[in-house]
Write a protein that holds these residues in place. Sequence first.
Motif, PDB file in Angstrom:
ATOM      1  N   UNK A   1       0.987 -11.871  11.076  1.00  0.00           N
ATOM      2  CA  UNK A   1       0.888 -10.890   9.751  1.00  0.00           C
ATOM      3  C   UNK A   1      -0.137  -9.624   9.480  1.00  0.00           C
ATOM      4  N   UNK A   2      -0.937 -10.500   8.750  1.00  0.00           N
ATOM      5  CA  UNK A   2      -2.330  -9.777   8.593  1.00  0.00           C
ATOM      6  C   UNK A   2      -2.370  -8.791   9.264  1.00  0.00           C
ATOM      7  N   UNK A   3      -2.752  -9.133  10.672  1.00  0.00           N
ATOM      8  CA  UNK A   3      -3.594  -8.577  11.279  1.00  0.00           C
ATOM      9  C   UNK A   3      -2.970  -7.161  11.371  1.00  0.00           C
ATOM     10  N   UNK A   4      -0.824  -6.513  11.743  1.00  0.00           N
ATOM     11  CA  UNK A   4      -0.021  -5.925  11.911  1.00  0.00           C
ATOM     12  C   UNK A   4      -0.467  -5.668  10.273  1.00  0.00           C
ATOM     13  N   UNK A   5      -0.446  -5.428   9.244  1.00  0.00           N
ATOM     14  CA  UNK A   5      -0.404  -5.150   8.672  1.00  0.00           C
ATOM     15  C   UNK A   5      -1.646  -4.211   8.339  1.00  0.00           C
ATOM     16  N   UNK A   6      -3.074  -4.530   9.046  1.00  0.00           N
ATOM     17  CA  UNK A   6      -4.290  -3.811   8.962  1.00  0.00           C
ATOM     18  C   UNK A   6      -4.065  -3.359  10.023  1.00  0.00           C
ATOM     19  N   UNK A   7      -4.017  -3.095  10.465  1.00  0.00           N
ATOM     20  CA  UNK A   7      -3.296  -2.314  11.888  1.00  0.00           C
ATOM     21  C   UNK A   7      -2.757  -1.179  11.910  1.00  0.00           C
ATOM     22  N   UNK A   8      -1.769  -1.185  10.942  1.00  0.00           N
ATOM     23  CA  UNK A   8      -0.577  -0.433  11.090  1.00  0.00           C
ATOM     24  C   UNK A   8      -1.624   0.814  10.020  1.00  0.00           C
ATOM     25  N   UNK A   9      -2.068  -0.062   8.270  1.00  0.00           N
ATOM     26  CA  UNK A   9      -3.153   0.782   7.488  1.00  0.00           C
ATOM     27  C   UNK A   9      -4.203   2.141   8.124  1.00  0.00           C
ATOM     28  N   UNK A  10      -4.849   0.740   9.132  1.00  0.00           N
ATOM     29  CA  UNK A  10      -6.538   1.628   9.805  1.00  0.00           C
ATOM     30  C   UNK A  10      -5.778   3.078  10.424  1.00  0.00           C
ATOM     31  N   UNK A  11      -3.718   2.394  11.188  1.00  0.00           N
ATOM     32  CA  UNK A  11      -3.780   3.689  11.980  1.00  0.00           C
ATOM     33  C   UNK A  11      -3.052   5.081  11.347  1.00  0.00           C
ATOM     34  N   UNK A  12      -2.953   4.511  10.345  1.00  0.00           N
ATOM     35  CA  UNK A  12      -1.730   5.774   9.342  1.00  0.00           C
ATOM     36  C   UNK A  12      -3.320   6.516   8.508  1.00  0.00           C
ATOM     37  N   UNK A  13      -5.073   5.667   8.415  1.00  0.00           N
ATOM     38  CA  UNK A  13      -6.033   6.336   7.845  1.00  0.00           C
ATOM     39  C   UNK A  13      -6.258   6.659   8.500  1.00  0.00           C
ATOM     40  N   UNK A  14      -6.330   7.190   9.954  1.00  0.00           N
ATOM     41  CA  UNK A  14      -6.904   7.820  10.824  1.00  0.00           C
ATOM     42  C   UNK A  14      -6.272   8.423  10.973  1.00  0.00           C
ATOM     43  N   UNK A  15      -5.297   8.833  10.462  1.00  0.00           N
ATOM     44  CA  UNK A  15      -3.723  10.532  10.467  1.00  0.00           C
ATOM     45  C   UNK A  15      -3.821  11.710   9.936  1.00  0.00           C
ATOM     46  N   UNK A  16      -5.073  10.647   8.549  1.00  0.00           N
ATOM     47  CA  UNK A  16      -5.468  11.801   7.998  1.00  0.00           C
ATOM     48  C   UNK A  16      -4.533  11.099   6.117  1.00  0.00           C
TER      49      UNK A  16
ATOM     50  N   UNK B   1       1.078  -1.421  -0.412  1.00  0.00           N
ATOM     51  CA  UNK B   1       0.378  -0.106   0.625  1.00  0.00           C
ATOM     52  C   UNK B   1       0.841   1.486   0.008  1.00  0.00           C
ATOM     53  N   UNK B   2       0.153   2.115  -0.573  1.00  0.00           N
ATOM     54  CA  UNK B   2       1.247   3.358  -0.845  1.00  0.00           C
ATOM     55  C   UNK B   2       0.552   4.633  -0.466  1.00  0.00           C
ATOM     56  N   UNK B   3       0.848   5.042   1.162  1.00  0.00           N
ATOM     57  CA  UNK B   3      -0.406   5.925   1.723  1.00  0.00           C
ATOM     58  C   UNK B   3       0.670   7.628   0.996  1.00  0.00           C
ATOM     59  N   UNK B   4      -0.890   8.825   0.972  1.00  0.00           N
ATOM     60  CA  UNK B   4      -0.121  10.216   0.902  1.00  0.00           C
ATOM     61  C   UNK B   4      -0.812  11.203   1.148  1.00  0.00           C
ATOM     62  N   UNK B   5      -0.601  12.452   2.249  1.00  0.00           N
ATOM     63  CA  UNK B   5      -0.933  12.953   2.931  1.00  0.00           C
ATOM     64  C   UNK B   5      -0.895  13.686   1.355  1.00  0.00           C
ATOM     65  N   UNK B   6      -2.324  15.242   1.651  1.00  0.00           N
ATOM     66  CA  UNK B   6      -2.510  16.442   1.012  1.00  0.00           C
ATOM     67  C   UNK B   6      -1.292  17.131   0.898  1.00  0.00           C
ATOM     68  N   UNK B   7      -1.387  17.348  -0.358  1.00  0.00           N
ATOM     69  CA  UNK B   7      -0.161  18.847  -0.217  1.00  0.00           C
ATOM     70  C   UNK B   7      -0.255  19.614   0.437  1.00  0.00           C
ATOM     71  N   UNK B   8       0.323  20.333   1.344  1.00  0.00           N
ATOM     72  CA  UNK B   8      -0.388  22.015   1.941  1.00  0.00           C
ATOM     73  C   UNK B   8       0.128  22.704   0.870  1.00  0.00           C
ATOM     74  N   UNK B   9       0.477  24.117   0.908  1.00  0.00           N
ATOM     75  CA  UNK B   9       0.550  25.130   0.514  1.00  0.00           C
ATOM     76  C   UNK B   9       2.049  24.883  -0.312  1.00  0.00           C
ATOM     77  N   UNK B  10       2.968  24.742   0.518  1.00  0.00           N
ATOM     78  CA  UNK B  10       4.635  25.057   0.749  1.00  0.00           C
ATOM     79  C   UNK B  10       5.298  23.843   1.172  1.00  0.00           C
ATOM     80  N   UNK B  11       4.428  23.069   1.625  1.00  0.00           N
ATOM     81  CA  UNK B  11       5.371  21.585   1.948  1.00  0.00           C
ATOM     82  C   UNK B  11       4.850  20.592   0.774  1.00  0.00           C
ATOM     83  N   UNK B  12       5.679  19.765   1.415  1.00  0.00           N
ATOM     84  CA  UNK B  12       5.827  18.579   0.728  1.00  0.00           C
ATOM     85  C   UNK B  12       5.388  17.773   0.414  1.00  0.00           C
ATOM     86  N   UNK B  13       4.172  16.724   0.451  1.00  0.00           N
ATOM     87  CA  UNK B  13       3.199  15.803   0.830  1.00  0.00           C
ATOM     88  C   UNK B  13       4.654  14.443   1.159  1.00  0.00           C
TER      89      UNK B  13
END
Length: 86
Positions: free
Chosen positions: A56-71, A3-15
């Motif tokens: 391993x899959x449970x850890x993968x999903x937990x990591x994914x969910x945590x990042x989605x919660x962070x935006x 999975x590749x996740x990214x934040x929405x780029x800000x005005x002057x900050x790199x994503x």
Amino acid sequence: MRLYLQTVPGSADAPRYVQITLEQDLLGGWTLYRESGTQGGRATLKREQYLERDEAIAAFEKTRDAQLKRGFRLMFSQGQDGPYGR
């Protein structure tokens, strides 16, 4: 799986990005890689090893969910077609 996740780029900050990869090793174990950083900047890579696929899959999903919660938003997904992979 990858999975590749990214934040929405800000005005002057790199994503910021997070890449989560789950791979099976040659001995039947599983390795979870978490790479994170700023697009075009420094990155950090962390690795965790698991003996069982379900763990391993449970850890993968937990990591994914945590990042989605962070935006973070999912930009790219590869692997695991069904609920149990192959």
